[in-house]
Structure formats: C-alpha cells, structure tokens
Design an enzyme around this catalytic site. Structure first.
Site, PDB file in Angstrom:
ATOM      1  N   GLU A   4       1.928  -3.258   1.965  1.00 50.91           N
ATOM      2  CA  GLU A   4       2.837  -2.541   1.181  1.00 50.91           C
ATOM      3  C   GLU A   4       2.893  -0.849   1.208  1.00 50.91           C
ATOM      4  OE1 GLU A   4       4.331  -0.514  -2.547  1.00 50.91           O
ATOM      5  OE2 GLU A   4       2.353  -0.187  -1.956  1.00 50.91           O
ATOM      6  N   GLU A   5       1.762  -0.150   1.295  1.00 47.31           N
ATOM      7  CA  GLU A   5       1.566   1.179   1.327  1.00 47.31           C
ATOM      8  C   GLU A   5       2.323   1.899   2.562  1.00 47.31           C
ATOM      9  OE1 GLU A   5       0.890   3.049  -1.158  1.00 47.31           O
ATOM     10  OE2 GLU A   5      -0.588   1.751  -2.216  1.00 47.31           O
ATOM     11  N   ASP A  55      -4.547   0.771  -7.423  1.00 44.41           N
ATOM     12  CA  ASP A  55      -3.450   0.779  -6.350  1.00 44.41           C
ATOM     13  C   ASP A  55      -4.039   0.038  -4.757  1.00 44.41           C
ATOM     14  OD1 ASP A  55      -0.745   0.781  -5.335  1.00 44.41           O
ATOM     15  OD2 ASP A  55      -1.173   2.860  -4.823  1.00 44.41           O
ATOM     16  N   ASP A  84       1.850  -3.834  -9.654  1.00 41.44           N
ATOM     17  CA  ASP A  84       1.373  -2.821  -8.638  1.00 41.44           C
ATOM     18  C   ASP A  84       1.621  -1.502  -9.581  1.00 41.44           C
ATOM     19  OD1 ASP A  84       0.709  -1.473  -6.823  1.00 41.44           O
ATOM     20  OD2 ASP A  84       2.797  -1.563  -5.662  1.00 41.44           O
ATOM     21  N   HIS A  99      -3.217   6.992  -4.927  1.00 46.79           N
ATOM     22  CA  HIS A  99      -3.305   7.597  -3.674  1.00 46.79           C
ATOM     23  C   HIS A  99      -4.288   8.613  -3.499  1.00 46.79           C
ATOM     24  CE1 HIS A  99       1.343   6.258  -2.771  1.00 46.79           C
ATOM     25  NE2 HIS A  99       0.240   5.167  -3.196  1.00 46.79           N
ATOM     26  N   HIS A 152      -0.503  -6.014  -3.847  1.00 45.07           N
ATOM     27  CA  HIS A 152      -0.802  -5.873  -2.366  1.00 45.07           C
ATOM     28  C   HIS A 152      -2.323  -5.397  -2.237  1.00 45.07           C
ATOM     29  CE1 HIS A 152      -0.918  -1.229  -2.687  1.00 45.07           C
ATOM     30  NE2 HIS A 152       0.148  -1.405  -3.615  1.00 45.07           N
TER      31      HIS A 152
END
Length: 467
Positions: free
Chosen positions: A325-326, A291, A353, A423, A279
């Site tokens: 995606e997030e 990520d 991912d 994140h 992503h």
C-alpha cells in the site's frame, strides 16, 4: 417520504432483533477486551519482525507469520495471492547540515522520501530557496531556482479537527515536489515532514517523478518539523546559507510478494463476500505498528472474534492483508483484478488504516439509503462510545474494488496523535495502547456482524427490483 420509509424499516428491524444483536455485540467486545489476540500478534509483527518495506526480507517474514497465524484459527480457507511489488531500499543513514559560513555547520534530521534517487557521491550542497508549495515554483522561474535546493515548507493546517484532511492538504508537496522543482533546474528538494507537532523525527512517505526522465531526477528528503522551523528562521536572517545532504537510496527490480487471505465461508450466501483488511507492508524507519500493523491484526481478529463469539456468518467473511500500500498499491489492485476476473460478488469491504487509537466510528462510501440503514445501528454502538457514522473515505486498498452496489467503509479512530507517528521512526509498538487496539478490533467485528446479518440491500433497492 422514501427516506422516512427506510428509517422506519430499519427501526422496526432493529426493534425485532435488538436484544440478540445487543447481546452479540456485548459478547464480541467482551471477547476482544478479555481474550483478544490483536495485541499479541502486533507484538510479534513489530518486535520480532520490524519494519516491512515492500520487497524486503521482513515483508516476506510477515507474510509467512500472518499466514501461519490465520491457519491456526481453523478457517475454511487460507492462501497467498502472488503480486509483483517495487523494491526501494534506503541504504546508509542520511546526513544533512546547514552551513552558515565555511566550517560553521548545524546538523539537522532528514530522511529520504520513498522512491527518491540518491544524491551524487559526496552529497549535494547548494543555496536554498524556500517556498510554501510547489505551485510557487512557476512564479520564481528557472533563473531563481536553477542550481539550488528547494525547501518546501508547508505545515499541516493545525485548525482542522480532522487531521487526515490536514494531511491531504499538503501531501502533494511531498509526492510531486521533486518532479516539479527539477523542471526549473533545482538540484534537490527538502520537504517539511507531515506532522502536526514540533519534534526531531523526519517522516518519510512516497514520492513520484511522474514521467520525468531518469537522468533529470533529483534527490528528495523530508526534514523534521523542528529543523524545518530552524532552517526557515535562518533563511529569514541570511538568504546565502548553504544546505548539504547525502543519501544512498536506490530503486531495484520488482520482486514477487503476496497478499495474505483467510476466510470463513458463508452458511447461507457463500457467494456474497465481505472483506475486512489492512496493509501488511510498512515504511522502514519504525516498525509500522500504527501504520498499518494495527489494521492487519484487527482484521485477523475479526475472523477469530466471530468464531470465538459463536457467530456463524451467513456470508463469506474474508480478511485480506494487502501488500504494498505504501509505495505502489499493487496488493489492492491485484486483489481487485483477480476478484473481477473471477466475477466474485463483493457486497461490503471495510479497511483499517488509520492507526490503533480509540475507535470513534466509521466512514462510508455508499448510497444515502445504505447510510440510513447503518446509521440506524448507532444505538447498538452507543454503549461503546462509538458515534461517528458518516459518509466519507474508506481506504486505499479496498478502493480498487469499488463498483455499483458495493459498500465501502473505513474504521475511524481518534486521529489527533496519528501523524505524530505516521511514517516516522517512532511508529513503534510501545505507542500502541492495548485496550484501544482491542476496541478497534471489536468495533470492526460488530459492524461486519451487522452487515452480514442484514445485508446491504435497502428498501430503495427492493423497490427498483419490484419495478
């Protein structure tokens, strides 16, 4: 007996072509480690563009950059697939402190959770009630929660070797905590960051209010693990301390973005499609290198490495760089929707991912017969120390493609350090090792090569057709 026949079939198939396959895999790994592009592409995504939150200018810069780089590879087709995505913005930096008495405060590290509403002007200050899970709220009831800030202090389970299992065990606290606390009159929620180590980095991530009316929604933020420990310890000594936090995030109208797609058309079975992807969007605190910048550039390099290694695929190999995606999964859903409307025949989909760390193998969502087939290829991966070929989760963006007969897979790197960065503001380029990233790209290419060479048909499928 049937499983034995499958294994024998795969063994003899491997024996007949092992030399060629082994040589092709060796060439793929050599090209990735000596002439790879994944690290160079990631350097640009991370350091020249940065965090790529859906709907942001940086996300659109990433779309244009990756499209241009795919076009440079001389692929048969490169295109953008429009998709409407949510646009949530963080606003000014968040601020928080613990107040033990008037004028006696200790600043702590927080960040708004993705999708949260802002605090009122001037922030929120209230007494704190600590719980281990949002499921504890019902036992406490409205009388004990109303007017307070709920502190959900649920650590990831440290004794689970699979850190994604540990993450899954408490991610619902982040996702649903605010919606549940609001039902009992809470004025805000503070959620322990999903991180296995103690540090000062708060970790964001998506949250949802479900169908809770807008006027009942309360602000929600993540607190670093060090500060979660501090807050918990202070509450053990004094239940009457106050917590203050301020954040100015907001949800704006949806905007148009794109999935970026490039493909090599199959020479024998062009209507059979193999997808590899990651992503393109990321959270905004770091630059999204692990990520999922890593998965994006690895997927791009699968196409390049096939061409570089002189392999002409039988089937169409398609790299899809999914958007959103997030905080919505809009890109994955749009891709599946379009594929189904066009009646495209997807036979295999592989997602990366899980960060750019050392690859350990793959997890597969498939039949037992197909699992036996791919497990018979493990000797080809042994020289590269890749041994994990098991049933399991594939990936969020390829999940919507799932249907009977389609094989889904996920790259499985070593996960022990992944949630140190996930994140958070330290998900940055310097934390990605060039060699580990390139090994992952080569591993993905090797699996795609074998799937393309031998297909996803098994003896059990053939017997069904003959019957």
């Amino acid at each position: 007996m049937k499983r034995m026949l499958i294994l024998l079939f795969c063994f003899f198939t491997l024996q007949i072509s092992a030399q060629t396959d082994a040589e092709n895999l060796k060439q793929i790994f050599s090209n990735s480690l000596t002439n790879g592009m994944s690290y160079q592409w990631l350097d640009h995504l991370s350091n020249q563009i940065g965090g790529r939150l859906s709907g942001s200018l940086n996300a659109e810069k990433a779309v244009q950059y990756t499209k241009e780089e795919l076009e440079k590879l001389g692929l048969d087709n490169v295109w953008l697939q429009p998709v409407m995505v949510p646009r949530w913005v963080r606003g000014a930096p968040e601020f928080a402190y613990i107040e033990t008495s008037p004028g006696q405060t200790t600043n702590v590290n927080i960040c708004a959770l993705g999708g949260s509403v802002a605090t009122p002007n001037g922030g929120v200050k209230a007494k704190v009630i600590e719980v281990n899970s949002y499921t504890d709220l019902e036992a406490l009831g409205t009388d004990k929660i109303k007017g307070k800030i709920v502190f959900i202090n649920r650590p990831m389970q440290a004794d689970l070797i699979n850190t994604f299992e540990a993450y899954g065990g408490c991610s619902s606290e982040r996702y649903r905590g605010a919606a549940e606390a609001a039902k009992y009159g809470a004025v805000g929620t503070i959620v322990r960051s999903l991180n296995l180590r103690l540090d000062d980095y708060p970790h964001t991530g998506s949250m949802s209010y479900g169908d809770l009316p807008v006027n009942q929604r309360i602000p929600s933020a993540a607190i670093s693990t060090n500060d979660a420990e501090l807050l918990s310890g202070m509450l053990a000594l004094d239940k009457d301390i106050n917590f203050f936090f301020s954040q100015s995030c907001k949800q704006l109208a949806d905007v148009q973005s794109y999935n970026v797609i490039g493909e090599i058309t199959g020479s024998e079975f062009p209507n059979e499609i193999i997808v590899v992807g990651g992503h393109l969007d990321s959270w905004d605190l770091g630059d999204g290198s692990h990520d999922d910048g890593a998965g994006v550039v690895q997927s791009m390099d699968v196409l390049r490495l096939l061409k570089e290694s002189g392999i002409r695929p039988k089937r169409t190999i398609r790299a899809v760089l999914f958007m959103n995606e997030e905080n919505g999964l809009r890109g994955g859903r749009k891709y599946a929707e379009v594929a189904k409307s066009k009646k495209e025949n997807h036979v295999f989909a592989l997602e990366s991912d899980s960060g750019g760390f050392t690859p350990r193998g793959f997890s597969f969502d498939c039949s037992e017969a197909m699992l036996a087939k791919v497990q018979s290829w493990r000797p080809l991966f042994k020289p590269y120390l890749i041994h994990f070929f098991e049933k399991g989760y594939s990936g969020a963006d390829i999940g919507p493609l799932k249907e009977e007969g389609l094989v889904l897979a996920g790259l499985r790197p070593d996960s022990q350090r992944y949630f140190d960065h996930h994140h958070a503001a330290n998900d940055t380029f310097e934390h990605v090792n060039k060699r580990e990233l390139e090994l992952g790209a080569a591993s993905m290419t090797a699996l795609v090569y074998l799937i393309d060479a031998y297909g996803t048909q098994t003896i059990s499928n053939t017997e069904e057709l003959r019957d």
